[in-house]
Scaffold this motif. Sequence first.
Motif, PDB file in Angstrom:
ATOM      1  N   GLY A 188       0.819  -1.200   0.000  1.00 16.84           N
ATOM      2  CA  GLY A 188       0.000   0.000   0.000  1.00 16.84           C
ATOM      3  C   GLY A 188       0.850   1.246   0.000  1.00 16.84           C
ATOM      4  N   GLY A 189       0.178   2.399   0.117  1.00 15.90           N
ATOM      5  CA  GLY A 189       0.865   3.665  -0.009  1.00 15.90           C
ATOM      6  C   GLY A 189       1.902   3.919   1.069  1.00 15.90           C
ATOM      7  N   PHE A 190       1.570   3.623   2.317  1.00 15.08           N
ATOM      8  CA  PHE A 190       2.513   3.894   3.399  1.00 15.08           C
ATOM      9  C   PHE A 190       3.745   3.006   3.298  1.00 15.08           C
ATOM     10  CE2 PHE A 190      -1.504   5.481   5.149  1.00 15.08           C
ATOM     11  CZ  PHE A 190      -1.103   6.745   5.580  1.00 15.08           C
ATOM     12  N   ALA A 191       3.534   1.723   3.031  1.00 17.91           N
ATOM     13  CA  ALA A 191       4.669   0.817   2.861  1.00 17.91           C
ATOM     14  C   ALA A 191       5.511   1.216   1.652  1.00 17.91           C
ATOM     15  CB  ALA A 191       4.171  -0.614   2.709  1.00 17.91           C
ATOM     16  N   ALA A 192       4.848   1.620   0.569  1.00 19.16           N
ATOM     17  CA  ALA A 192       5.580   2.056  -0.622  1.00 19.16           C
ATOM     18  C   ALA A 192       6.397   3.314  -0.328  1.00 19.16           C
ATOM     19  CB  ALA A 192       4.604   2.323  -1.760  1.00 19.16           C
ATOM     20  N   GLY A 193       5.821   4.252   0.427  1.00 19.16           N
ATOM     21  CA  GLY A 193       6.555   5.458   0.786  1.00 19.16           C
ATOM     22  C   GLY A 193       7.765   5.167   1.646  1.00 19.16           C
TER      23      GLY A 193
END
Length: 219
Positions: free
Chosen positions: A119-124
Amino acid sequence: MKWVYIAAGIALFVKILIMSNPAPDFSLSIVESVVRDSGVPNAVSGIIFRNRLYDTIFEVVVFTIAIMGAHFLLANEQPSAKVYRFTDQPSIVLARLGATIAALVGIELAIRGHLSPGGGFAAGVAGGTAIGLVAITSSPEKMQSIYKRWHAATWEKVSVLIFVLLAAITLSGFELPHGELGALVSGGVIPLLNILVAVKVALGSWAVILVFIRYRGLL
């Protein structure tokens, strides 16, 4: 008064031991319900970007405030006189290889985070890790010049504004078509929110890394 607290604690402990608390019997699995309502196989993404979207908005805002706070708290300090970094070739090769892998993982998590774990947080975080690995092998001046050349600070702010706008539209009751469950283009607005959060977290991490390197060094 402390005896009252002790007695209350003992009573609560006894209640937990004696009285049972059976789990409710749901006729429909919660995970299946979330997947059906959100249109994405990753129920965690469905919860983060749909069921608890209010919380996610404020998480993004809090992260933005944290970045601003780092700039504010260190603004009056003297920059580090000398910044130490890896100079031996094996360490540079390994760090930049790790950065390449982390960047590719971040892109994968951002694009397919609604279909698989991620997801977005893990990707960031993966993107921020890639930037940090490059930072320990490059000069601060070079990292700062790249940050300014690509207008990273502007893109970070734009990603936050677009995220808040799309979230507000979603919370108003307007949703994009979910599409076919399991397809890359599915889940309505959730894939877009994933990508925006990934961009925000990665660029925000870059800003914090530059600030701490400038005023604290790498060690």
